[in-house]
Design an enzyme around this catalytic site. Sequence first.
Site, PDB file in Angstrom:
ATOM      1  NE  ARG A  46      49.295  36.960  31.692  1.00 55.56           N
ATOM      2  CZ  ARG A  46      49.610  37.022  30.388  1.00 55.56           C
ATOM      3  NH1 ARG A  46      49.032  36.213  29.514  1.00 55.56           N
ATOM      4  NH2 ARG A  46      50.487  37.899  29.963  1.00 55.56           N
ATOM      5  CE1 TYR A  98      31.605  32.456  50.117  1.00 57.77           C
ATOM      6  CE2 TYR A  98      31.997  33.499  47.989  1.00 57.77           C
ATOM      7  CZ  TYR A  98      32.373  33.274  49.302  1.00 57.77           C
ATOM      8  OH  TYR A  98      33.505  33.841  49.792  1.00 57.77           O
ATOM      9  CG  ASP A 170      29.839  26.657  43.995  1.00 56.68           C
ATOM     10  OD1 ASP A 170      30.593  25.785  44.479  1.00 56.68           O
ATOM     11  OD2 ASP A 170      29.879  27.854  44.330  1.00 56.68           O
ATOM     12  CE  LYS A 195      35.866  28.840  50.711  1.00 55.19           C
ATOM     13  NZ  LYS A 195      34.657  29.170  49.994  1.00 55.19           N
TER      14      LYS A 195
HETATM   15  C1  LIG Z   1      34.195  30.230  49.094  1.00 58.46           C
HETATM   16  C2  LIG Z   1      33.173  29.933  48.075  1.00 58.46           C
HETATM   17  C3  LIG Z   1      33.229  30.514  46.801  1.00 58.46           C
HETATM   18  C4  LIG Z   1      34.283  31.530  46.422  1.00 58.46           C
HETATM   19  O1  LIG Z   1      35.554  30.971  46.345  1.00 58.46           O
HETATM   20  P1  LIG Z   1      36.917  31.761  46.737  1.00 58.46           P
HETATM   21  O2  LIG Z   1      37.958  30.714  46.628  1.00 58.46           O
HETATM   22  O3  LIG Z   1      36.732  32.323  48.111  1.00 58.46           O
HETATM   23  O4  LIG Z   1      37.059  32.852  45.713  1.00 58.46           O
HETATM   24  C5  LIG Z   1      32.253  30.142  45.878  1.00 58.46           C
HETATM   25  N1  LIG Z   1      31.283  29.252  46.192  1.00 58.46           N
HETATM   26  C6  LIG Z   1      31.198  28.695  47.413  1.00 58.46           C
HETATM   27  C7  LIG Z   1      30.103  27.729  47.693  1.00 58.46           C
HETATM   28  C8  LIG Z   1      32.126  29.003  48.394  1.00 58.46           C
HETATM   29  O5  LIG Z   1      32.029  28.459  49.607  1.00 58.46           O
END
Ligand SMILES: *Cc1c(COP(=O)(O)O)cnc(C)c1O
Length: 379
Positions: A46, A98, A170, A195
Amino acid sequence: MKFNTKTIHGGQMLDPAFSSVMQPIYQTSTYAQKSPGNNKGYEYSRTHNPTRTALQNSFASLENAKYGIAFASGLAAIDSILKLLSPGDEVISTSDLYGGTYRLFVKVFEKYGIKFHFTQMYNLDDLSSLISENTKLIWLETPTNPMINVYDIEAISIISKKHDICLVVDNTFASPYLQTPLDLGADIVMHSATKYLAGHSDVVMGALMLNNDEIAERLYFLQNSSGAVPGPQDCFLTLRGIKTLHVRIQRHCENALKIANFLNDNKKVDKVFWPGLSTHLNYKVASKQMRGYGGMLSFTIKGYDYEKSIKFLSKLRLFTLAESLGGVESLCGHPASMTHSSIPKNIRLKSGITDSLIRLSIGIEDADDLIDDLKNAFL
Ligand SMILES: *Cc1c(COP(=O)(O)O)cnc(C)c1O
């Protein structure tokens, strides 16, 4: 080191055990200690794991950061940032973001006494008017999901610095190939590495990158204390995905340009949201701060309601109807009923998320095949 080299070598070293070229998957929860506390800093997975260390070094390298921190998901990474705050603190965020981030803000952290404001960040006077002495964080998603709005990171960072507010970007939609927010004045970069970074729709992963020593120490503390860490197999898959990030994003951008032009010329289409179109509201800002316009595109179809939009999506064969984005394969989605269904309808409509809005994550297939697929769905 240039970016295209960093994806492959950034922060990496040969494994000391057998000099294996690929980072091994250290599938272990614990490590033998010669005497209590004596094992090169590895005691429990962890806290530390060598496969995760390699990934974290790669994360840092991609965003020109001193520190990279890996989490079990993008939301786990956001969760840790919010735990830097205390009751009474306030956050200002982009109003289109998001859906899961919005849900974490409002449904989880409001309960702990943190107040969230949502605003468009085109007009920086609107942003400034929301700042109080309690404002501790500005949350900036750019490009945004699903409207693909692009906000001026550098201009917003001038405001955040003036008021001593932490600016988080982000950067999921752009990827560090197209945009490196720390270089533009942001304090922390966040990724859903699920992503584009991992890029093959086979792993869920989060990342934070930053330069500030003190904040990094607090975030590593939270990573270990809350324990939302990724397993070594997922770290390996993400590292492997990152090795082709630059070539993938180049193709995503090329295909998106062709599809944006196709949709823009189609009489049935109402609006196309892709910042690489010179008619797009954010073309100038995007051209200034991004090295390309990305593979995410949304559009609306004239006169389409919920039923017609869903029927359109069901006719697509190459674009798979699915949540998520950023993989090598093309995906399509209906934000109003999928990714953004947790946002109340009146707030959703204000951001432009209508029932006819369709979002595409454009993959790296042949663009002509993708266009044929869309043509067929319009029939
Ligand atoms: C998918 C996404 C998230 C969340 O991420 P996870 O890996 O699904 O927890 C946050 N911000 C954006 C822009 C996203 O596309």
